[in-house]
Write an enzyme that holds these catalytic residues in place. Structure first.
Site, PDB file in Angstrom:
ATOM      1  N   HIS A  71     -19.742   2.067 -12.343  1.00 35.37           N
ATOM      2  CA  HIS A  71     -19.458   2.127 -10.899  1.00 35.37           C
ATOM      3  C   HIS A  71     -17.965   2.098 -10.596  1.00 35.37           C
ATOM      4  CE1 HIS A  71     -23.652   0.101 -10.542  1.00 35.37           C
ATOM      5  NE2 HIS A  71     -23.764   1.415 -10.561  1.00 35.37           N
ATOM      6  N   GLN A 107     -25.442  -3.276 -16.909  1.00 33.86           N
ATOM      7  CA  GLN A 107     -25.967  -4.246 -17.875  1.00 33.86           C
ATOM      8  C   GLN A 107     -27.488  -4.195 -17.960  1.00 33.86           C
ATOM      9  OE1 GLN A 107     -24.102  -8.141 -17.818  1.00 33.86           O
ATOM     10  NE2 GLN A 107     -25.997  -9.139 -18.424  1.00 33.86           N
ATOM     11  N   CYS A 146     -15.302  -6.065 -12.575  1.00 35.69           N
ATOM     12  CA  CYS A 146     -15.387  -5.571 -11.203  1.00 35.69           C
ATOM     13  C   CYS A 146     -15.705  -6.702 -10.225  1.00 35.69           C
ATOM     14  CB  CYS A 146     -16.430  -4.456 -11.087  1.00 35.69           C
ATOM     15  SG  CYS A 146     -18.085  -4.925 -11.625  1.00 35.69           S
TER      16      CYS A 146
END
Length: 308
Positions: free
Chosen positions: A200, A239, A269
């Protein structure tokens, strides 16, 4: 396309669909113990009784609907175990070939029967370096100053290394390190270091992976579990998907009675941007076979993983 590359294209729901639960040893039939292992050949009668119960349930439902019982096809059931065969985790194929469509866009497609060939990693460097140079300019930096002259090339090489899992297959990594062994007790390798890239934000997440499985007369070289982690972590990942891909790959490698994977990760992040919670950790797990069906087996694995 190899099985590993097929997994890399799957979403979490598709990976769930790939697991054939009808072939899992059921906890209420096969209890794991010293004298009655989940891989024991004495499980034939229990397997057959499960098939009978499934058939009876189908017949009852059909009778209620008013349809003659003899016209109903039997429900999917566990295949009875005979001789020295042992129940194993089996993956559905859904009757379709992974190469049937969509492969024309695969950047790293290594099927030599197809006419398109993947570029070598070195061939990707010039375009990637130019992209990084444009990025530096977009940030207001001077790509020609002394400290940044070679940065685009360095960054391109680093990104190729971070994502080298795209160029690896399960077959190559295993390299024949699957051995016949009369062992049916739990095997656990824990705290395997893991480094990956968040898809992302393209920033790292890292942590540790613990893997357990119950062999059915086949064991995997211990280092190969760590290499399986490398295959899937060295990609753009989330994950949740990483955890399931590792579990399914171990299932494909040795067809055990059960596989359990727990991943604990720290996501940059969340640490260096956004909410900036530096002490937060994300824990994900995938339980297949007896680890899903038998609470005691699952508890034993979790206790081993959490022990110091």
């Amino acid at each position: 396309m190899s099985f590993t590359r097929q997994l890399s294209e799957m979403s979490a729901s598709e990976l769930n669909d790939a697991i054939d639960d009808t072939n899992f040893p059921q906890a209420h039939i096969l209890s794991r113990g010293r004298n009655n292992s989940v891989c024991s050949t004495s499980s034939t009668s229990g397997t057959s009784s499960l098939a009978d119960r499934q058939q009876n349930q189908t017949e009852e439902a059909t009778a209620i609907a008013g349809t003659p019982v003899e016209e109903v096809a039997p429900a999917p059931a566990l295949v009875p175990v005979a001789g020295n065969q042992r129940p194993r985790l089996i993956l559905k194929t859904n009757g379709s070939s992974p190469d049937s469509d969509g492969h024309e866009k695969c950047t790293f497609h290594h099927d030599l029967e197809l006419d398109h060939k993947p570029p070598t990693r070195e061939a990707l460097l010039p375009d990637m370096a130019r992209s990084y140079r444009l990025l530096l300019g977009g940030l207001g930096e001077n790509p020609d100053r002394q400290g940044l002259i070679k940065t685009p090339e360095r960054a391109a090489k680093a990104m190729l290394y971070f994502t080298k899992g795209y160029d690896q297959s399960l077959e190559d990594v295993l390299n024949g390190a699957v051995f016949d062994e009369d062992h049916d007790e739990m095997v656990v390798v824990k705290d395997i270091e893991m480094f990956s890239m968040c898809e992302h934000h393209l920033v790292p997440f890292y942590g540790k992976v613990s893997i357990g499985y119950l062999p059915c007369n086949k064991i995997l070289g211990l280092s190969k579990l760590a290499r399986i982690v490398e295959i899937f972590s060295r990609r753009l990942q989330v994950q949740e998907r990483l955890t399931k891909q590792i579990a399914v790959a171990v299932t494909q490698a040795v067809q055990p009675a059960g596989v359990a994977v727990v991943v604990e990760g720290v996501h940059m992040c969340m640490v260096m941007r956004g909410v900036q919670k530096i002490n937060s950790k994300t824990v994900t797990s995938t339980m297949l076979g007896v680890f899903r069906d038998d609470p005691k087996t699952r508890e034993e694995f979790l206790n081993l993983v959490n022990s110091k």
